[in-house]
Design an enzyme around this catalytic site. Structure first.
Site, PDB file in Angstrom:
ATOM      1  CD  GLU A 118      -1.244  -0.525   3.676  1.00  0.00           C
ATOM      2  OE1 GLU A 118      -2.067  -0.561   3.376  1.00  0.00           O
ATOM      3  OE2 GLU A 118      -0.966  -0.493   4.717  1.00  0.00           O
ATOM      4  CE  LYS A 120       6.790   5.770   6.252  1.00  0.00           C
ATOM      5  NZ  LYS A 120       6.686   6.557   6.366  1.00  0.00           N
ATOM      6  CG  ASP A 122       5.330  12.666   3.999  1.00  0.00           C
ATOM      7  OD1 ASP A 122       5.473  12.547   5.050  1.00  0.00           O
ATOM      8  OD2 ASP A 122       6.120  13.542   2.813  1.00  0.00           O
ATOM      9  CE1 TYR A 234      -1.425   3.333  10.064  1.00  0.00           C
ATOM     10  CE2 TYR A 234      -1.044   5.097   8.465  1.00  0.00           C
ATOM     11  CZ  TYR A 234      -0.715   4.651  10.175  1.00  0.00           C
ATOM     12  OH  TYR A 234      -0.098   5.640  10.214  1.00  0.00           O
ATOM     13  CE  LYS A 321      11.164   8.002   4.338  1.00  0.00           C
ATOM     14  NZ  LYS A 321      11.111   8.259   4.754  1.00  0.00           N
ATOM     15  CB  CYS A 415      20.430  47.011   1.748  1.00  0.00           C
ATOM     16  SG  CYS A 415      18.688  46.642   1.101  1.00  0.00           S
ATOM     17  CB  CYS A 418      18.559  51.286   0.549  1.00  0.00           C
ATOM     18  SG  CYS A 418      19.349  50.030   1.902  1.00  0.00           S
ATOM     19  CB  CYS A 433      17.854  46.079   5.106  1.00  0.00           C
ATOM     20  SG  CYS A 433      18.007  47.810   4.614  1.00  0.00           S
ATOM     21  CB  CYS A 439      15.146  49.949   2.377  1.00  0.00           C
ATOM     22  SG  CYS A 439      15.377  48.117   1.088  1.00  0.00           S
TER      23      CYS A 439
END
Ligand code: IVH
Length: 674
Positions: A118, A120, A122, A234, A321, A415, A418, A433, A439
């Protein structure tokens, strides 16, 4: 039949019908009713239960909308430990597993070598307990021995039956019957994406599994209900006459109203298992939820006990897996992006490459630490991985293929937008920043967030337009949007009269958005759409919010100290009062429309019973009048009843009220009290 019996029977029939249609819709994906007709059934049941609370049962589908707020989930012990599965990425090891099973079974002289393969799933494992067919407890796996009791949240999941179907069949052979169902709670891919769309960038979930886990832990079950989780079963145990094969158990689960996902196969040998694994390697991408492998189980459950388990996992099952999809490509350059909160994010620009069905040309490197950990240089060949449906990641550098003469990308100390020197707050990995108000990248980000679909939903305000507006200094914060004139807009590049007018129209329309949407649109760190909705229930206006203390904010469901601090910090910023003033002048909704304020408090704390026929009101509107004045409605007379409104031909309830010496009034007196 007496009147009350007729109603009881109607409620019972409605419950059964609604749950059956629920299952047809959510589990079987074969709806027989339109949404409208389904809602009619549900509304009728809600009405019956409101008028006759004694008809409400714990398995009523009206309980699925949630609404309870839980501060802490009690810890509970599992009837049997929830183990995990032995994992492998190798088909060879699956073959070894099957070989080992066969040898063990042979030594025991046992027959029955069939296997069930079956998917799996997640998601997040949970255990559901049904006593005499009724769902009484749902818990997380926890440490395997003890988990959290999250029944209130699990009851909102539409594909979890509140009562087992066909309970009179195989389930009820004994006296007290306690059945346990185990399975996985999932969030479908499209629901996951929709959810992330509503969240601030810094709080997005990395994948549907994390989103599911986060949702199940929420204290507000109404929010859990909104996120439409999904359940696949399951295993089932505790039956009086145990099914002897796992395949039969899965079928039984389906009869009981569960979804098993439907994709399992009886395998007569390892070849069948391998064929199943191969079939779903590609096929799983089309499934609505995420799967990360295949679970192979011995079909004959009588052998399960015999084979037993190690301390962690049973010997009768193994999980194969699928390897995450990977590809290699060349990293052309690394650019540094500035987010609306000032966060600097390094982004890899890649030579476009196909991976698991889509083309990838950019991928985040998260932060400077991660960039250095990878040791990646522009020009390197890198490995990209896409696990599930998530955004692809750069996972490693192919050092042996590094061309000579590459040099490292210098980390910015200022930054990129700016030029302000970057800062790193203590305890954080990210650099920022700090030039919040100056900015342009941050301003653009904030304006775009404010205009986004789940916030103020301002159509026609795209990236390039925002860029111009900010660059020209016409917009310094989202409030400025509402003071733009048609002429100055028409003067912008690629902006005709028509588009200017469309934008102004969209801005006008956005004033109809709710206060919660506006609050989300402000882009306060950690305040997503759900949090904003919770906040406005308690702080119903901008003023109330401005004045709320850290302690008061921390009291709001689902808001902890981190969010409370972040809200306080936002309002303390020097730019906040000006922005709020602009929004106020623009006529935006700075108060919540719900909950409705009380009309008066004439019925405060009073429980009221209506009996007999009313002339000028129907029962439910009379009830609403009481609730709007602070009172509540009950249907049975008791010592605790505060007042009885007696209409025409009132019967036994009136008699009882007289016996108890309760306050009894006429419909006219009731009206004058309003
Ligand atoms: S059977 C003794 N079947 O995988 C464990 N588990 O690593 C019995 N899972 O915690 C579990 N799909 O959350 C089983 N079809 C499936 C599954 C499945 C996903 C999860 C489950 C378990 C974990 C084991």
């Amino acid at each position: 039949m007496e009147g009350s019996e007729v109603l009881r029977a109607e409620a019972e029939r409605l419950r059964r019908d609604i749950e059956r249609h629920n299952q047809l819709y959510y589990v079987k994906a074969k709806p027989e009713l339109s949404d409208y007709d389904f809602d009619l059934l549900l509304e009728r049941l809600v009405q019956l239960e409101r008028e006759h609370p004694e008809l409400l049962t714990p398995d009523s589908p009206t309980q699925r909308v949630g609404g309870t707020v839980t501060k802490e989930f009690p810890s509970v012990e599992h009837r049997e430990p929830m183990l995990s599965l032995a994992n492998t990425y190798s088909i060879g090891e699956v073959e070894e597993f099957v070989g080992r099973l066969n040898r063990l079974l042979e030594a025991e002289g046992a027959e029955g070598r069939d296997l069930v393969a079956e998917l799996k799933f997640d998601g997040v494992a949970v255990s559901l307990l049904y006593r005499d067919g009724l769902l009484v407890r749902g818990a997380t796996r926890g440490d395997g021995r003890r988990g959290d009791d999250i029944t209130v949240n699990l009851k909102t999941v539409p594909s979890i039956p509140l009562r087992l179907w066909e309970f009179d069949g195989p389930f009820s052979a004994g006296e007290v019957c306690e059945v346990e169902v185990r399975g996985e709670v999932l969030m479908r891919k499209k629901d996951f994406e929709a959810l992330n769309d509503t969240r601030p960038e810094e709080d997005r979930f990395a994948n549907p599994r994390n989103a599911t886990a986060g949702t199940l832990k929420l204290q507000d079950s109404a929010e859990v209900a909104r996120r439409s989780l999904w359940f696949v079963a399951y295993n089932i145990s505790g039956l009086h006459h145990e099914e002897t094969s796992h395949g039969d158990r899965l079928k039984l689960l389906e009869t009981a109203g569960f979804s098993t996902g439907g994709h399992y196969r009886l395998c007569h040998g390892v070849e069948d298992v391998e064929a199943f694994i191969q079939l779903w390697d590609e096929g799983r991408r089309e499934l609505p939820y995420e799967t990360d492998g295949v679970v192979v189980k011995l079909n004959d459950v009588r052998q399960w006990k015999l084979l037993g388990a190690t301390s962690k996992s049973p010997r009768w099952a193994i999980a194969y897996k699928y390897p995450a999809s990977r590809a290699t490509t060349v990293l052309r350059d690394i650019v540094f992006q500035v987010g609306r909160l000032g966060t600097i994010t390094p982004v890899a620009e890649l030579e476009p490459v196909r991976i698991a069905g889509s083309t990838v040309s950019r991928s985040t490197l998260h932060n400077f630490d991660e960039m250095e950990r990878l040791g990646v240089l522009p020009g390197d060949r890198v490995v990209i991985e896409k696990s599930g449906e998530v955004i692809p990641k750069v996972i490693s550098v192919l050092l042996e293929e590094r061309p000579p003469g590459l040099s490292a990308k210098e980390l910015p100390s200022r930054c990129p937008e700016c030029g302000t020197p970057l800062v790193q707050p203590e305890g954080e990995v990210s650099w920022y920043c700090p030039n919040e108000d100056g900015c342009q990248a941050q301003i653009r980000g904030r304006v775009l967030h404010f205009a986004s679909r789940n916030a103020m939903d301002i159509e026609n305000l795209g990236e390039s337009l925002v860029e111009q507006l900010v660059a020209k200094g016409m917009v310094k914060d989202p409030g400025d949007l509402y003071f733009l004139g048609e002429e100055e807009l028409t003067a912008l590049e690629r902006m005709g009269e028509k588009s200017a007018r469309n934008l102004l129209q969209a801005l006008l329309k956005s004033r109809e958005q709710s206060f919660a949407c506006l609050l989300f649109g402000l882009g306060i760190r950690h305040v997503g759409r759900a949090t904003a909705r919770e906040l406005v229930k308690v702080c119903t206006s901008m003023e109330a919010l401005q004045e709320a203390t850290f302690e008061e904010l921390s009291e709001v469901p689902d808001i902890g100290p981190v969010i409370a601090r972040s809200i306080r910090d936002w309002f303390m910023k020097p730019s906040a009062p000006l922005l709020i003033e602009k929004l106020r002048r623009a006529g935006l909704p700075l108060v919540a429309e719900e909950p409705k304020p009380l009309v008066n408090t004439n019925f405060e704390g009073l429980t009221v019973v209506f009996t007999g026929g009313l002339l000028r009101h129907d029962r439910s509107s009379a009830g609403e009048l009481v609730v709007a004045r602070g009172g509540s409605i009950v249907s049975t007379v008791s010592k605790k009843t505060g007042m009885v409104v007696a209409g025409k031909e009132a019967g036994s309830k009136l008699e009882k009220a007289q016996k108890l010496g309760l306050r009894i009034i006429t419909e006219e007196e009731f009206e004058s009290l309003l």
